[in-house]
Design a protein around this motif. Structure first.
Motif, PDB file in Angstrom:
ATOM      1  N   UNK A  99       0.860  -1.193   0.000  1.00  0.00           N
ATOM      2  CA  UNK A  99       0.000   0.000   0.000  1.00  0.00           C
ATOM      3  C   UNK A  99       0.892   1.237   0.000  1.00  0.00           C
ATOM      4  N   UNK A 100       0.409   2.345  -0.581  1.00  0.00           N
ATOM      5  CA  UNK A 100       1.236   3.558  -0.632  1.00  0.00           C
ATOM      6  C   UNK A 100       1.756   3.959   0.751  1.00  0.00           C
ATOM      7  N   UNK A 101       3.057   4.211   0.810  1.00  0.00           N
ATOM      8  CA  UNK A 101       3.699   4.600   2.066  1.00  0.00           C
ATOM      9  C   UNK A 101       3.395   6.060   2.384  1.00  0.00           C
ATOM     10  N   UNK A 102       3.740   6.464   3.596  1.00  0.00           N
ATOM     11  CA  UNK A 102       3.581   7.869   3.990  1.00  0.00           C
ATOM     12  C   UNK A 102       4.420   8.756   3.073  1.00  0.00           C
ATOM     13  N   UNK A 103       5.613   8.297   2.694  1.00  0.00           N
ATOM     14  CA  UNK A 103       6.477   9.068   1.791  1.00  0.00           C
ATOM     15  C   UNK A 103       5.819   9.244   0.417  1.00  0.00           C
ATOM     16  N   UNK A 104       5.200   8.185  -0.088  1.00  0.00           N
ATOM     17  CA  UNK A 104       4.513   8.250  -1.381  1.00  0.00           C
ATOM     18  C   UNK A 104       3.346   9.219  -1.316  1.00  0.00           C
ATOM     19  N   UNK A 105       2.565   9.145  -0.243  1.00  0.00           N
ATOM     20  CA  UNK A 105       1.423  10.058  -0.087  1.00  0.00           C
ATOM     21  C   UNK A 105       1.905  11.502   0.058  1.00  0.00           C
ATOM     22  N   UNK A 106       3.005  11.712   0.790  1.00  0.00           N
ATOM     23  CA  UNK A 106       3.558  13.060   0.933  1.00  0.00           C
ATOM     24  C   UNK A 106       4.008  13.619  -0.417  1.00  0.00           C
ATOM     25  N   UNK A 107       4.666  12.783  -1.251  1.00  0.00           N
ATOM     26  CA  UNK A 107       5.098  13.218  -2.578  1.00  0.00           C
ATOM     27  C   UNK A 107       3.897  13.589  -3.445  1.00  0.00           C
ATOM     28  N   UNK A 108       2.832  12.765  -3.361  1.00  0.00           N
ATOM     29  CA  UNK A 108       1.623  13.039  -4.131  1.00  0.00           C
ATOM     30  C   UNK A 108       0.958  14.337  -3.654  1.00  0.00           C
ATOM     31  N   UNK A 109       0.886  14.538  -2.353  1.00  0.00           N
ATOM     32  CA  UNK A 109       0.276  15.766  -1.819  1.00  0.00           C
ATOM     33  C   UNK A 109       1.096  16.999  -2.187  1.00  0.00           C
ATOM     34  N   UNK A 110       2.418  16.901  -2.135  1.00  0.00           N
ATOM     35  CA  UNK A 110       3.267  18.038  -2.518  1.00  0.00           C
ATOM     36  C   UNK A 110       3.088  18.357  -4.001  1.00  0.00           C
ATOM     37  N   UNK A 111       3.044  17.325  -4.832  1.00  0.00           N
ATOM     38  CA  UNK A 111       2.831  17.543  -6.270  1.00  0.00           C
ATOM     39  C   UNK A 111       1.458  18.152  -6.514  1.00  0.00           C
ATOM     40  N   UNK A 112       0.448  17.677  -5.802  1.00  0.00           N
ATOM     41  CA  UNK A 112      -0.905  18.229  -5.952  1.00  0.00           C
ATOM     42  C   UNK A 112      -0.908  19.712  -5.599  1.00  0.00           C
ATOM     43  N   UNK A 113      -0.302  20.065  -4.471  1.00  0.00           N
ATOM     44  CA  UNK A 113      -0.247  21.475  -4.055  1.00  0.00           C
ATOM     45  C   UNK A 113       0.489  22.327  -5.081  1.00  0.00           C
ATOM     46  N   UNK A 114       1.568  21.802  -5.648  1.00  0.00           N
ATOM     47  CA  UNK A 114       2.363  22.558  -6.612  1.00  0.00           C
ATOM     48  C   UNK A 114       1.659  22.727  -7.951  1.00  0.00           C
ATOM     49  N   UNK A 115       0.670  21.872  -8.258  1.00  0.00           N
ATOM     50  CA  UNK A 115       0.009  21.900  -9.560  1.00  0.00           C
ATOM     51  C   UNK A 115      -1.474  22.259  -9.480  1.00  0.00           C
ATOM     52  N   UNK A 116      -1.875  22.887  -8.378  1.00  0.00           N
ATOM     53  CA  UNK A 116      -3.232  23.406  -8.279  1.00  0.00           C
ATOM     54  C   UNK A 116      -4.315  22.357  -8.103  1.00  0.00           C
TER      55      UNK A 116
END
Length: 155
Positions: free
Chosen positions: A132-149
């Motif tokens: 299952x997606x790790x905390x690091x993977x979810x953090x990377x996805x959330x950071x990318x989401x924030x950076x791309x609106x």
């Protein structure tokens, strides 16, 4: 007279493949200088995306399997099953999510704009997840989401 509405594109020898939250994403086509990008997305059994919204519209065409689609409407959240051959339109800024409730992988093509491509590439990894997606993977996805609106509305 020859129609220009159909073009046969050769298979890409080195198609860009990456993984976002467990989904396998493969670019199938990109029109240079335009917003049109087509990806084939393989969603493993039990996988899902969180409810989210973004400024770009999307179109999904289910190739194989089934997905449960959730999207906001004027009357609240509409939830329905999309199966092979179905086409689903997501409007710009429409909250939406999908999940694969089946026991087999589901595959759909997504037509997205360049902004979504940038997000997918930033959020993605080269290696498929082993669990299952790790905390690091979810953090990377959330950071990318924030950076791309992209606004994540619910986990």
């Amino acid at each position: 007279m020859m129609s220009n509405s159909f073009a046969k594109a050769p298979a890409q020898v080195s198609a860009r493949v990456f993984f976002v939250l467990g989904d396998r994403i493969e670019r199938r086509a990109r029109l240079q200088g335009a917003w049109l990008n087509i990806f084939d997305i393989t969603v493993p059994a039990g996988s899902r995306t969180p409810l989210h919204r973004h400024a770009s519209p999307e179109v999904f065409r289910i190739i194989e399997g089934r997905l449960t689609i959730r999207r906001a409407t004027e009357n609240g959240i509409d939830e329905f099953e999309a199966t092979t051959g179905d086409i689903v339109r997501i409007e710009a800024n429409q909250p939406h999510a999908y999940s694969n409730p089946g026991h087999q992988a589901a595959i759909f093509s997504a037509i997205v704009d360049s902004d979504m491509v940038e997000f997918l590439e930033a959020a993605g990894s080269q290696e498929p997840p082993k669990a299952a997606p790790s905390a690091e993977t979810r953090d990377r996805m959330n950071a990318a989401a924030n950076a791309h609106g992209i606004t994540i509305l619910a986990a």
